[in-house]
Design a protein around this motif. Sequence first.
Motif, PDB file in Angstrom:
ATOM      1  N   GLY A  46       0.805  -1.123  -0.116  1.00 37.04           N
ATOM      2  CA  GLY A  46       0.078  -0.054  -0.065  1.00 37.04           C
ATOM      3  C   GLY A  46       0.883   1.346  -0.004  1.00 37.04           C
ATOM      4  N   ASP A  47       1.568   1.370   0.792  1.00 35.16           N
ATOM      5  CA  ASP A  47       2.747   2.393   0.734  1.00 35.16           C
ATOM      6  C   ASP A  47       3.496   2.841  -0.682  1.00 35.16           C
ATOM      7  N   ASP A  48       3.891   1.222  -1.266  1.00 38.29           N
ATOM      8  CA  ASP A  48       4.679   1.626  -2.455  1.00 38.29           C
ATOM      9  C   ASP A  48       3.689   2.299  -3.465  1.00 38.29           C
ATOM     10  N   LEU A  49       2.523   1.581  -3.594  1.00 38.28           N
ATOM     11  CA  LEU A  49       1.458   2.150  -4.519  1.00 38.28           C
ATOM     12  C   LEU A  49       1.024   3.747  -4.213  1.00 38.28           C
ATOM     13  N   TYR A  50       0.956   3.941  -3.127  1.00 41.07           N
ATOM     14  CA  TYR A  50       0.590   5.359  -2.666  1.00 41.07           C
ATOM     15  C   TYR A  50       1.618   6.236  -3.031  1.00 41.07           C
ATOM     16  N   GLU A  51       2.809   6.106  -2.956  1.00 38.15           N
ATOM     17  CA  GLU A  51       4.009   6.864  -3.244  1.00 38.15           C
ATOM     18  C   GLU A  51       4.070   6.887  -4.630  1.00 38.15           C
ATOM     19  N   ILE A  52       3.885   5.982  -5.757  1.00 37.30           N
ATOM     20  CA  ILE A  52       3.815   5.991  -7.107  1.00 37.30           C
ATOM     21  C   ILE A  52       2.446   7.018  -7.347  1.00 37.30           C
ATOM     22  N   TYR A  53       1.380   6.679  -6.538  1.00 37.51           N
ATOM     23  CA  TYR A  53       0.226   7.659  -6.962  1.00 37.51           C
ATOM     24  C   TYR A  53       0.617   8.948  -6.621  1.00 37.51           C
ATOM     25  N   THR A  54       1.101   9.214  -5.490  1.00 37.38           N
ATOM     26  CA  THR A  54       1.509  10.791  -5.377  1.00 37.38           C
ATOM     27  C   THR A  54       2.426  11.417  -6.096  1.00 37.38           C
ATOM     28  N   GLU A  66      -3.794   2.244 -15.297  1.00 35.35           N
ATOM     29  CA  GLU A  66      -2.796   1.790 -15.967  1.00 35.35           C
ATOM     30  C   GLU A  66      -1.387   2.504 -15.768  1.00 35.35           C
ATOM     31  N   GLN A  67      -1.443   3.762 -15.542  1.00 38.59           N
ATOM     32  CA  GLN A  67      -0.253   4.655 -15.222  1.00 38.59           C
ATOM     33  C   GLN A  67       0.561   4.175 -13.891  1.00 38.59           C
ATOM     34  N   VAL A  68      -0.047   3.907 -12.848  1.00 32.51           N
ATOM     35  CA  VAL A  68       0.311   3.173 -11.739  1.00 32.51           C
ATOM     36  C   VAL A  68       0.868   1.717 -12.182  1.00 32.51           C
ATOM     37  N   PHE A  69       0.255   0.983 -12.731  1.00 32.03           N
ATOM     38  CA  PHE A  69       0.618  -0.379 -13.089  1.00 32.03           C
ATOM     39  C   PHE A  69       1.777  -0.507 -13.967  1.00 32.03           C
ATOM     40  N   ALA A  70       1.981   0.546 -14.581  1.00 31.43           N
ATOM     41  CA  ALA A  70       3.209   0.688 -15.635  1.00 31.43           C
ATOM     42  C   ALA A  70       4.373   0.938 -14.882  1.00 31.43           C
ATOM     43  N   LEU A  71       4.376   1.327 -13.542  1.00 29.22           N
ATOM     44  CA  LEU A  71       5.476   1.608 -12.870  1.00 29.22           C
ATOM     45  C   LEU A  71       5.897   0.499 -11.749  1.00 29.22           C
ATOM     46  N   HIS A  72       4.630   0.060 -11.280  1.00 26.78           N
ATOM     47  CA  HIS A  72       4.675  -1.136 -10.304  1.00 26.78           C
ATOM     48  C   HIS A  72       3.535  -2.028 -10.417  1.00 26.78           C
ATOM     49  N   ARG A  73       3.831  -3.377 -10.794  1.00 29.03           N
ATOM     50  CA  ARG A  73       2.912  -4.324 -11.042  1.00 29.03           C
ATOM     51  C   ARG A  73       2.222  -4.895  -9.754  1.00 29.03           C
ATOM     52  N   ILE A  74       1.073  -5.202  -9.725  1.00 26.65           N
ATOM     53  CA  ILE A  74       0.649  -5.870  -8.509  1.00 26.65           C
ATOM     54  C   ILE A  74       1.101  -7.218  -8.236  1.00 26.65           C
ATOM     55  N   GLU A  75       1.681  -7.367  -6.869  1.00 25.08           N
ATOM     56  CA  GLU A  75       2.353  -8.436  -6.480  1.00 25.08           C
ATOM     57  C   GLU A  75       1.419  -9.373  -5.698  1.00 25.08           C
ATOM     58  N   LYS A 135      -2.889  14.220   4.695  1.00 23.80           N
ATOM     59  CA  LYS A 135      -4.402  14.151   5.111  1.00 23.80           C
ATOM     60  C   LYS A 135      -5.113  13.105   4.276  1.00 23.80           C
ATOM     61  N   LYS A 136      -4.681  11.989   4.046  1.00 22.41           N
ATOM     62  CA  LYS A 136      -5.171  11.088   3.326  1.00 22.41           C
ATOM     63  C   LYS A 136      -5.347   9.806   4.109  1.00 22.41           C
ATOM     64  N   ILE A 137      -6.211   8.969   3.621  1.00 18.98           N
ATOM     65  CA  ILE A 137      -6.821   7.702   4.263  1.00 18.98           C
ATOM     66  C   ILE A 137      -6.409   6.482   3.113  1.00 18.98           C
ATOM     67  N   LEU A 138      -5.448   5.673   3.415  1.00 20.14           N
ATOM     68  CA  LEU A 138      -5.190   4.658   2.582  1.00 20.14           C
ATOM     69  C   LEU A 138      -5.639   3.094   3.137  1.00 20.14           C
ATOM     70  N   ILE A 139      -6.311   2.614   2.394  1.00 22.72           N
ATOM     71  CA  ILE A 139      -7.035   1.117   2.612  1.00 22.72           C
ATOM     72  C   ILE A 139      -6.432   0.278   1.685  1.00 22.72           C
ATOM     73  N   SER A 140      -5.359  -0.716   2.117  1.00 20.47           N
ATOM     74  CA  SER A 140      -4.474  -1.644   1.470  1.00 20.47           C
ATOM     75  C   SER A 140      -5.369  -2.907   1.738  1.00 20.47           C
ATOM     76  N   ALA A 141      -5.703  -3.967   0.630  1.00 23.32           N
ATOM     77  CA  ALA A 141      -6.194  -5.280   1.003  1.00 23.32           C
ATOM     78  C   ALA A 141      -5.778  -5.952   0.054  1.00 23.32           C
ATOM     79  N   ALA A 142      -5.618  -7.394   0.429  1.00 22.92           N
ATOM     80  CA  ALA A 142      -5.156  -8.391  -0.355  1.00 22.92           C
ATOM     81  C   ALA A 142      -5.678  -9.778   0.384  1.00 22.92           C
TER      82      ALA A 142
END
Length: 456
Positions: A46-54, A66-75, A135-142
């Motif tokens: 979740g931290d990695d994806l949020y950093e890419i998103y930011t 697609e832009q996020v997936f281009a930099l970091h595929r879901i593991e 001031k954001k809330i991240l919800i990471s699930a798998a």
Amino acid sequence: MNLKLRFALLFTSFVAAILLIACTSIYFLYSTYREEDYYSRVQSEGDDLYEIYTNLKSKSSLVTQEQVFALHRIELVNERLYILDSMGKLEFIIGENSPMTLPNFNLKVLKTKGVQKFTNQNEYQIVVMYKAAQKKILISAAYDRVGFRKLNTIKLILFGVFGGSLLLTAVMSFLFVHQAIKPIVELSNQMQRTNELNLSERIFVKPAKDEINAIAQNFNAMLERIKTAFEFRKSYVHHTSHELRTPLAVMLSQTEAALNSDYDVAGYRKVLMSLKEDQQNLIELTNSLLLISQNEQIEFMDEWPYLRIDELLFDTVAYFNKSFPDAKTAFSFDNLPSDDEQLMVKGNEALLRAAFINLMKNAYLYSDDQSVSIRLITDNKTVRIKFQNKGDQLSIEEAEKMMIPFFRGSNVGKKKGFGLGLAIINRIIIIHKGSLTYKAISENLNSFVVILPVKK
């Protein structure tokens, strides 16, 4: 259920309980580890994806998956990231297009702790994080598909280990118990074979020093004591029959002789006097046998009173002197007691008096000068009474047998008796938790020593 099966089942039950606790502990410890480890991975993803998103957000206001997936595929399996503003409004989703039901969390608690963890009904592990700077809330699930497969595999392995170990333990415990209980089985078989005709057979005792061999040794010792007791009983019955038959045979022969003869009054009177003497001897023998039988059944009683042994001896000496006026009896203290309790003996007055009179009578009858010496010695634990006389002494072999009923030493000469007196005396002293010993002292001095416990 026999003892062997009971021991085997008990041992198997103990091992089964230990195995069950061990396997259950391994399963739950691994389950807890898997859960915590996957929470860490979900949070890290979740931290990695949020950093890419930011970073992408800083370059363009419109960011796509697609832009996020281009930099970091879901593991992770079914990995999802939900980004909410501080009011809880959904801003961005990474992962499945259809959003899942978000967990209910306390925003105030979340802002304080920074992270909260949840697991929903579908076994998805969810990490809710609060980014205070943005001031954001991240919800990471798998979903930990691999972890759950490993957990199921471990469960099957543990079931197999538990079942196999339990089966092996049951087999080994039966073999072990069979070997361990073998001496007891032999002991049981020996007990079944043992009877009054087979008292010489013994159990083989191994050189090992353990409880089973100790039991075997004690059993062999018990058989030896029983054999000795049976031999004593046989000897006792034999001697009793012989002693009873002799006076009866003499009486019968005298009676037949009188019937076949024509005696005058003096002759018949002589025969009757002889019969009377034999009858008196027979009565005395019977009384002695009855006294031994009665003493065999008497045991020490706690309610017996305390007696002053010196006073009892004084009374006994006075009574003895009346019965044997020519006896020379001397009574003395070897040491004066410092406390009256050193003279107090718990016992039955009549029995002790009978024992002392018999000892004085023996000393008088088998002395050279009809003299009897009685010496009293006291200490804090016991009182010793020595009955001494001058006369022929017993040999070592005779001294060892003198307590056996009907045994008479070589010093008796022509004196009448049945050899029962010392057996009766010894039994009376044993009843009073004491002991009777004989010592041959120099200058033809004989000493019988009675030791009795005193009041504590």
